[in-house]
Design an enzyme around this catalytic site. Structure first.
Site, PDB file in Angstrom:
ATOM      1  N   TYR A   1     -15.813 -10.866  54.073  1.00 56.37           N
ATOM      2  CA  TYR A   1     -14.392 -11.219  54.070  1.00 56.37           C
ATOM      3  C   TYR A   1     -13.638 -10.313  53.074  1.00 56.37           C
ATOM      4  O   TYR A   1     -12.600  -9.727  53.411  1.00 56.37           O
ATOM      5  CB  TYR A   1     -14.233 -12.692  53.697  1.00 56.37           C
ATOM      6  CG  TYR A   1     -12.809 -13.192  53.721  1.00 56.37           C
ATOM      7  CD1 TYR A   1     -12.208 -13.587  54.913  1.00 56.37           C
ATOM      8  CD2 TYR A   1     -12.064 -13.279  52.547  1.00 56.37           C
ATOM      9  CE1 TYR A   1     -10.907 -14.061  54.934  1.00 56.37           C
ATOM     10  CE2 TYR A   1     -10.765 -13.751  52.559  1.00 56.37           C
ATOM     11  CZ  TYR A   1     -10.183 -14.136  53.753  1.00 56.37           C
ATOM     12  OH  TYR A   1      -8.882 -14.601  53.771  1.00 56.37           O
TER      13      TYR A   1
ATOM     14  N   ASP B   1      -8.010 -12.075  72.652  1.00 53.64           N
ATOM     15  CA  ASP B   1      -8.902 -11.836  71.520  1.00 53.64           C
ATOM     16  C   ASP B   1      -8.406 -10.566  70.851  1.00 53.64           C
ATOM     17  O   ASP B   1      -8.445  -9.487  71.453  1.00 53.64           O
ATOM     18  CB  ASP B   1     -10.335 -11.655  72.032  1.00 53.64           C
ATOM     19  CG  ASP B   1     -11.304 -11.328  70.912  1.00 53.64           C
ATOM     20  OD1 ASP B   1     -10.859 -11.077  69.767  1.00 53.64           O
ATOM     21  OD2 ASP B   1     -12.517 -11.317  71.189  1.00 53.64           O
TER      22      ASP B   1
ATOM     23  N   LYS C   1     -10.664  -7.540  53.814  1.00 54.67           N
ATOM     24  CA  LYS C   1      -9.299  -7.610  53.264  1.00 54.67           C
ATOM     25  C   LYS C   1      -8.985  -6.391  52.394  1.00 54.67           C
ATOM     26  O   LYS C   1      -7.855  -5.906  52.375  1.00 54.67           O
ATOM     27  CB  LYS C   1      -9.114  -8.917  52.494  1.00 54.67           C
ATOM     28  CG  LYS C   1      -9.243 -10.179  53.354  1.00 54.67           C
ATOM     29  CD  LYS C   1      -8.227 -10.225  54.494  1.00 54.67           C
ATOM     30  CE  LYS C   1      -8.259 -11.558  55.239  1.00 54.67           C
ATOM     31  NZ  LYS C   1      -7.280 -11.593  56.343  1.00 54.67           N
TER      32      LYS C   1
HETATM   33  P1  NAI Z   1      -6.688 -20.660  60.322  1.00 57.28           P
HETATM   34  O1  NAI Z   1      -8.159 -20.753  60.502  1.00 57.28           O
HETATM   35  O2  NAI Z   1      -5.900 -21.895  60.160  1.00 57.28           O
HETATM   36  O3  NAI Z   1      -6.062 -19.813  61.506  1.00 57.28           O
HETATM   37  C1  NAI Z   1      -6.617 -18.596  61.899  1.00 57.28           C
HETATM   38  C2  NAI Z   1      -6.056 -18.223  63.243  1.00 57.28           C
HETATM   39  O4  NAI Z   1      -6.637 -16.987  63.668  1.00 57.28           O
HETATM   40  C3  NAI Z   1      -6.373 -19.263  64.317  1.00 57.28           C
HETATM   41  O5  NAI Z   1      -5.231 -19.474  65.108  1.00 57.28           O
HETATM   42  C4  NAI Z   1      -7.470 -18.587  65.124  1.00 57.28           C
HETATM   43  O6  NAI Z   1      -7.540 -19.009  66.461  1.00 57.28           O
HETATM   44  C5  NAI Z   1      -7.037 -17.131  65.029  1.00 57.28           C
HETATM   45  N1  NAI Z   1      -8.094 -16.204  65.399  1.00 57.28           N
HETATM   46  C6  NAI Z   1      -9.317 -16.063  64.828  1.00 57.28           C
HETATM   47  N2  NAI Z   1     -10.020 -15.120  65.490  1.00 57.28           N
HETATM   48  C7  NAI Z   1      -9.219 -14.648  66.485  1.00 57.28           C
HETATM   49  C8  NAI Z   1      -9.367 -13.666  67.510  1.00 57.28           C
HETATM   50  N3  NAI Z   1     -10.494 -12.956  67.650  1.00 57.28           N
HETATM   51  N4  NAI Z   1      -8.326 -13.451  68.354  1.00 57.28           N
HETATM   52  C9  NAI Z   1      -7.180 -14.142  68.224  1.00 57.28           C
HETATM   53  N5  NAI Z   1      -6.982 -15.090  67.285  1.00 57.28           N
HETATM   54  C10 NAI Z   1      -7.996 -15.330  66.433  1.00 57.28           C
HETATM   55  O7  NAI Z   1      -6.472 -19.703  59.065  1.00 57.28           O
HETATM   56  P2  NAI Z   1      -5.164 -19.421  58.191  1.00 57.28           P
HETATM   57  O8  NAI Z   1      -5.345 -20.012  56.881  1.00 57.28           O
HETATM   58  O9  NAI Z   1      -3.959 -19.723  58.969  1.00 57.28           O
HETATM   59  O10 NAI Z   1      -5.327 -17.846  58.001  1.00 57.28           O
HETATM   60  C11 NAI Z   1      -4.481 -16.882  58.604  1.00 57.28           C
HETATM   61  C12 NAI Z   1      -4.728 -15.553  57.929  1.00 57.28           C
HETATM   62  O11 NAI Z   1      -4.430 -15.674  56.538  1.00 57.28           O
HETATM   63  C13 NAI Z   1      -6.175 -15.059  58.010  1.00 57.28           C
HETATM   64  O12 NAI Z   1      -6.167 -13.662  58.191  1.00 57.28           O
HETATM   65  C14 NAI Z   1      -6.736 -15.443  56.655  1.00 57.28           C
HETATM   66  O13 NAI Z   1      -7.801 -14.616  56.275  1.00 57.28           O
HETATM   67  C15 NAI Z   1      -5.518 -15.232  55.772  1.00 57.28           C
HETATM   68  N6  NAI Z   1      -5.575 -15.947  54.506  1.00 57.28           N
HETATM   69  C16 NAI Z   1      -5.513 -17.316  54.465  1.00 57.28           C
HETATM   70  C17 NAI Z   1      -5.567 -17.958  53.243  1.00 57.28           C
HETATM   71  C18 NAI Z   1      -5.481 -19.433  53.122  1.00 57.28           C
HETATM   72  O14 NAI Z   1      -5.683 -19.960  52.005  1.00 57.28           O
HETATM   73  N7  NAI Z   1      -5.202 -20.186  54.163  1.00 57.28           N
HETATM   74  C19 NAI Z   1      -5.709 -17.207  51.989  1.00 57.28           C
HETATM   75  C20 NAI Z   1      -5.758 -15.780  52.150  1.00 57.28           C
HETATM   76  C21 NAI Z   1      -5.694 -15.193  53.366  1.00 57.28           C
END
Ligand code: NAI
Length: 261
Positions: free
Chosen positions: A158, A65, A162
């Site tokens: 959020y 985590d 950011k």
């Molecule tokens: P996603 O939901 O597909 O993946 C998020 C990942 O973070 C997952 O693997 C999850 O298990 C992990 N995670 C969450 N809480 C955790 C914790 N406490 N400890 C360890 N792992 C944890 O989301 P996505 O789209 O891949 O997002 C990745 C990053 O990019 C995030 O920071 C998100 O805010 C950012 N982002 C994504 C956008 C998008 O359109 N997909 C746009 C802007 C930013």
């Protein structure tokens, strides 16, 4: 391909799916060794590990985590014990949930801030300790968002997280620049990952989102992974303290696109 990456070791948080998985796999294609962090989805992380090995890289999956200091230390220890060094740390893990701010529960606020902002602090601190103690250069990449600068009603926690990531990253970039440690953000726009699955499954919401992107398409995880590989490489050796937006122009005030206003 970036030749200098071949010998490097990276930690990627939240690597079991979405952007983290794509970044870890891209690093694997560069021949890097990667600690793929997961929180609960071990199967997703193992898929990424397999893809990395198939691509010629080395990888292991490590549960943690990232909102806890013990958790991020476990990732650093894995890099040291498995691969004997650490060069690149990607704080990618993040989460979002919607709530009007007048109804936003403190618990939800704390959860988002703890994952998206405190997690970035803890991961960065862990990497910085390693770079400073070993007197070596290093690279930190923090996943921000277009919402580090664009307000997002019903996602105030959020957007606050950011915005915090942006200034935190700029601050450590300045604080450690003279040691050869670079820190940058990637600011994705709307990318096709599980975080957006429900939204993009609804044709109306999908079309609305596309209409907010000047380049006219939703981004793919590989678009973001390319930016991460470049930032991690020596090609970006003089780049620190920036946010590299990977958003098809979403942060450029799209409503002005055709000379309106
Ligand atoms: P996603 O939901 O597909 O993946 C998020 C990942 O973070 C997952 O693997 C999850 O298990 C992990 N995670 C969450 N809480 C955790 C914790 N406490 N400890 C360890 N792992 C944890 O989301 P996505 O789209 O891949 O997002 C990745 C990053 O990019 C995030 O920071 C998100 O805010 C950012 N982002 C994504 C956008 C998008 O359109 N997909 C746009 C802007 C930013």
């Amino acid at each position: 391909m970036y030749a200098d990456l071949r010998e490097k070791v990276a930690v990627v948080t939240g690597g079991s799916k979405g952007l983290g998985s794509a970044i870890a796999i891209r690093f694997g294609c560069e021949g890097m060794s990667i600690v793929v962090n997961y929180h609960t989805d071990e199967g997703g992380a193992q898929n990424a590990v397999r893809a990395i090995r198939d691509a010629g890289g080395r990888a292991c999956a490590v549960q943690a985590d990232i909102g806890s200091e013990d958790g991020v230390r476990r990732l650093r220890d894995a890099a040291a014990s498995e691969y004997g060094r650490l060069d690149v740390w990607v704080n990618n893990a993040g989460m979002e949930n919607r709530s009007p701010t007048d109804k936003l529960a403190l618990e939800d606020w704390n959860q988002v801030i703890n994952t998206n902002l405190t997690g970035v602090f803890l991961g960065s601190k862990c990497a910085l300790e390693h770079f400073v103690e070993n007197d070596k250069p290093g690279c930190i990449i923090n996943m921000s968002s277009v919402h580090e600068k664009i307000p997002w009603p019903t996602f105030a926690h959020y957007a606050a997280s950011k915005g915090g990531v942006e200034l935190f990253t700029k601050t450590i970039a300045l604080e450690y620049a003279d040691r050869g440690i670079r820190a940058n953000c990637i600011g994705p726009g709307a990318i096709n990952t599980p975080i957006n699955k429900e939204k993009f499954a609804d044709p109306e919401q999908y079309d609305t989102t596309v209409s907010m992107i000047p380049m006219g398409r939703i981004g793919e995880p590989e678009d973001v992974a390319s930016a991460a590989a470049w930032l991690a490489s020596e090609e970006a050796r003089y780049v620190t303290g920036i946010t590299l937006f990977v958003d098809g122009g979403m942060a450029l005030y799209p409503s002005f696109q055709y000379g309106n206003g």
